[in-house]
Design an enzyme around this catalytic site. Structure first.
Site, PDB file in Angstrom:
ATOM      1  N   GLU A 178       0.815  -1.216   0.000  1.00 25.57           N
ATOM      2  CA  GLU A 178       0.000   0.000   0.000  1.00 25.57           C
ATOM      3  C   GLU A 178       0.850   1.269   0.000  1.00 25.57           C
ATOM      4  O   GLU A 178       0.461   2.288  -0.570  1.00 25.57           O
ATOM      5  CB  GLU A 178      -0.946   0.002   1.207  1.00 25.57           C
ATOM      6  CG  GLU A 178      -2.020  -1.064   1.143  1.00 25.57           C
ATOM      7  CD  GLU A 178      -1.528  -2.459   1.506  1.00 25.57           C
ATOM      8  OE1 GLU A 178      -0.406  -2.574   2.051  1.00 25.57           O
ATOM      9  OE2 GLU A 178      -2.249  -3.432   1.243  1.00 25.57           O
ATOM     10  N   HIS A 222      -9.917  -5.599   8.693  1.00 24.89           N
ATOM     11  CA  HIS A 222     -10.480  -5.196   7.400  1.00 24.89           C
ATOM     12  C   HIS A 222     -11.556  -4.135   7.557  1.00 24.89           C
ATOM     13  O   HIS A 222     -12.039  -3.602   6.570  1.00 24.89           O
ATOM     14  CB  HIS A 222     -11.077  -6.400   6.659  1.00 24.89           C
ATOM     15  CG  HIS A 222     -10.058  -7.235   5.945  1.00 24.89           C
ATOM     16  ND1 HIS A 222      -9.116  -7.969   6.601  1.00 24.89           N
ATOM     17  CD2 HIS A 222      -9.820  -7.424   4.621  1.00 24.89           C
ATOM     18  CE1 HIS A 222      -8.349  -8.601   5.720  1.00 24.89           C
ATOM     19  NE2 HIS A 222      -8.747  -8.277   4.510  1.00 24.89           N
TER      20      HIS A 222
END
Lengths: 327, 320
Positions: free
Chosen positions: A54, A123
């Site tokens: 990321e 998540h």
């Protein structure tokens, strides 16, 4: 009008903007795999899969944005933003200012968050307030497919970095989206329901919870106004203040935890600028200071529910009955 | 085709290094005189800056780190505007908003000075992606240190640049020190260059205190990036002659290490070479040094006389 999900609306916005502007491109983990229609339409230069990394995805977006491209990056789930904080906060958010305006960072970071998929805390974490607190960034969190499309188009055309949060519970819920150009300017809240006695202020999926609560309140004879913030930064202070000056009462509802959340900012705004209009304290209904659980009943308990909103609003209204005129 | 510049002469290289040294000495003098903003000097690393930047073309772009003065000056930055930026004056390259640690100069193709160690590595693939998709023959040069090479983002950056065939010349200035820690405490092995092989990337290690050797290696490396549009890692073996930041403190450094590296000072080495070849005399060398010092005095006068930004500008330019 056509019926589509938030997910489809977002994709349609990206496709239309890529068609309109050759500088727009999209990359991220599985972007070219999961959005094959974009890959087919625009080719592998403009629709790219990336490593599961990321930081470099966000950093590459920042570097590309500074030098002429308009990237949209998909970082999948909001907790993964923790890997990309340096690139988003320290680079994309700050370098326009620090460079004395030499560089702009027109980029969009898309990510999913919120309960509904029982994916658990790594998540699901509503981190939007972190980015609201960071100078140089803009933050949107829509509640309807129409807004997903319109706000995404506005985010792509904006010259600043925009964090675009998708509440997972909304991703596959169909809604009506008008034909033709759909464009929702950043920084404009929507009044989803008009009312006179209490204002319910929310964003993302809890807007729908507020609307359900407003129905129940109406059955009890209480008129609730529902505001969908849509953009958390810039915050549409004028719409919030106008509504609460009218109703005199406010319940702020969001799933993110309370301390230093967006609700705290809205509450502070009301105490600073609408104190004289308030007939009762502002109430916040939020998620707890706990990681989001996976188990479905716990996940539901985590998220403010309509009954709690009804109860809070009814108590606020009861606390301050109308004073009868003396004439 | 690209407008190429004539290759710099050995005297050009020396002149550029003397200007950088004089600039840093001026900074040091300001520090010794009184309160002055935080700064990390590049003293000792002049050959890398001058050698690499001299190998670049005008439309190449640069990302660098907190020891960027040498890179900026080698690229042609005005020392007055640099000093003004360090001092927070409105005439600085970034209107006084950046300070020494984050200077950008778009007109020179300098996108970023990052003081987040590795921040320059995270943006470099994106800048190169713009070059790839928007056309032009320019390449992207990313300067970083051995400290940044120990960041995860180094590996993410090289991997992506290689997988996506991006024209990035990665230049590691291995100056032996990572803030207050010697690289021997943080790395296995001495060199960064071999790590490139894992990413299918060619690399080269060069004596970073020899300006001519750096120029030659950087010219080769840049030519390869230009031709292949693929990344390349150049490691320059050099030394940070001063402490991590000013005021200067090397009390934690082995004096023998300092002496060994001072004996390899990049400026003295080229001066000796030019004196030996007859390209310089003692007099002409002294004249070059005096010229560099005079330029920095003028820069200091400009910066000192420049106004501070008006406080009303505090929040201007956060957003476009």
């Amino acid at each position: 009008m056509s019926l589509m999900t938030a997910h489809e609306a977002l994709d349609q916005a990206v496709a239309e903007e890529m068609q309109r502007d050759a500088r727009v491109l999209m990359f991220g983990e599985g972007v070219a795999t999961k959005r094959k229609h974009l890959l087919d339409a625009f080719g592998p230069q403009r629709v790219r899969n990336t490593p599961l990394a990321e930081g470099i995805i966000a950093g590459t977006a920042a570097g590309a944005a500074a030098t002429g491209l308009r990237p949209v990056v998909d970082l999948l789930f909001a907790p993964f933003l923790c890997f990309a904080m340096d690139e988003i906060v320290n680079s994309a958010g700050k370098l326009r200012y620090m460079s004395g305006g030499q560089f702009s960072f027109p980029m969009v970071v898309v990510t999913m968050t919120g309960g509904g998929w029982t994916v658990g805390a790594q998540h699901n974490h509503n981190l939007e307030a972190w980015f609201v607190h960071s100078p140089g960034l803009k933050v949107v969190m829509p509640s309807t497919p129409e807004d997903f499309k319109g706000l995404m188009k506005a985010a792509i055309r904006d010259e600043n970095p925009v964090l675009f949060f998708m509440d997972m519970a909304l991703a596959f819920v169909p809604g009506e989206v008008p034909e033709g150009e759909v464009f929702v300017p950043l920084g404009q809240a929507a009044i989803r329901r008009e009312g006179t006695e209490v204002t319910l202020i929310s964003y993302a999926k809890t807007v729908h919870t507020c609307l359900a609560a407003a129905e129940t309140l109406a059955e009890q004879g209480i008129s609730a106004e529902v505001i969908d913030l849509r953009t958390l930064k810039p915050l549409d202070e004028a719409t919030i203040l106008a509504s609460v000056r009218k109703t005199g009462r406010a319940v702020v509802v969001h799933e993110a935890s309370r301390l230093c959340g967006v609700g705290a900012e809205v509450t502070a705004l009301l105490s600073e600028q609408a104190f004289d209009a308030l007939k009762a304290p502002v109430v916040r209904l939020t998620g707890p200071d706990a990681p989001a659980p996976s188990s479905y009943p716990l996940e539901q308990a985590f998220t403010p529910q309509a009954e709690a909103i009804v109860q809070a609003a009814a108590q606020l209204v009861a606390r301050s009955p109308e004073v009868a005129p003396i004439w | 085709m690209h407008p190429s510049r004539p290759a710099p002469t050995r005297l050009d290289l020396l002149g550029a290094m003397l200007r950088i040294r004089a600039y840093e000495e001026k900074i040091v003098a300001f520090h010794e005189r009184g309160p002055f903003p935080h700064v990390c000097t590049s003293v000792g690393q002049e050959a890398t800056a001058v050698g690499v930047v001299s190998a670049l073309h005008p439309d190449d772009q640069i990302l660098t780190n907190h020891r960027s003065a040498g890179h900026l000056l080698a690229r042609g930055a005005d020392p007055g505007r640099l000093l003004a930026e360090v001092m927070g004056r409105s005439t600085g390259y970034c209107k006084g908003r950046s300070g020494t640690l984050h200077i950008s100069a778009k007109e020179l193709g300098v996108i970023l000075t990052s003081t987040i160690v590795g921040g320059e590595l995270s943006l470099a693939p994106g800048v190169a992606l713009s070059r790839s998709l928007l056309g032009g023959e320019g390449i992207v040069v990313c300067f970083f240190g051995d400290g940044a090479a120990c960041e995860g983002i180094f590996h993410e950056s090289l991997n992506l640049a290689s997988v996506w065939n991006l024209p990035v010349l990665y230049v590691c200035e291995n100056n032996q020190w990572q803030a207050f820690v010697h690289r021997k405490e943080t790395m296995v092995g001495d060199h960064i260059a071999p790590w490139a092989a894992s990413y299918g990337m060619d690399s080269l290690t060069v004596d970073g205190n020899d300006a001519e050797a750096v120029l030659e290696a950087a010219t080769r490396a840049a030519a390869q990036v230009r031709a292949t549009r693929r990344p390349f890692l150049l490691e320059a073996w050099t030394y940070r002659q001063r402490g991590h930041m000013e005021p200067h403190d090397q009390s934690y450094v082995d004096p023998a290490e300092i002496q060994a590296w001072l004996a390899k000072d990049p400026i003295a080495r080229l001066e000796d070479r030019l004196l030996a070849s007859g390209e310089l005399t003692r007099e002409s060398l002294e004249a070059l040094r005096a010229e560099a010092r005079a330029a920095m005095e003028a820069a200091a006068d400009f910066a000192t006389a420049s106004p501070y930004p008006d406080p009303s500008e505090l929040t201007a330019g956060v957003y476009a």
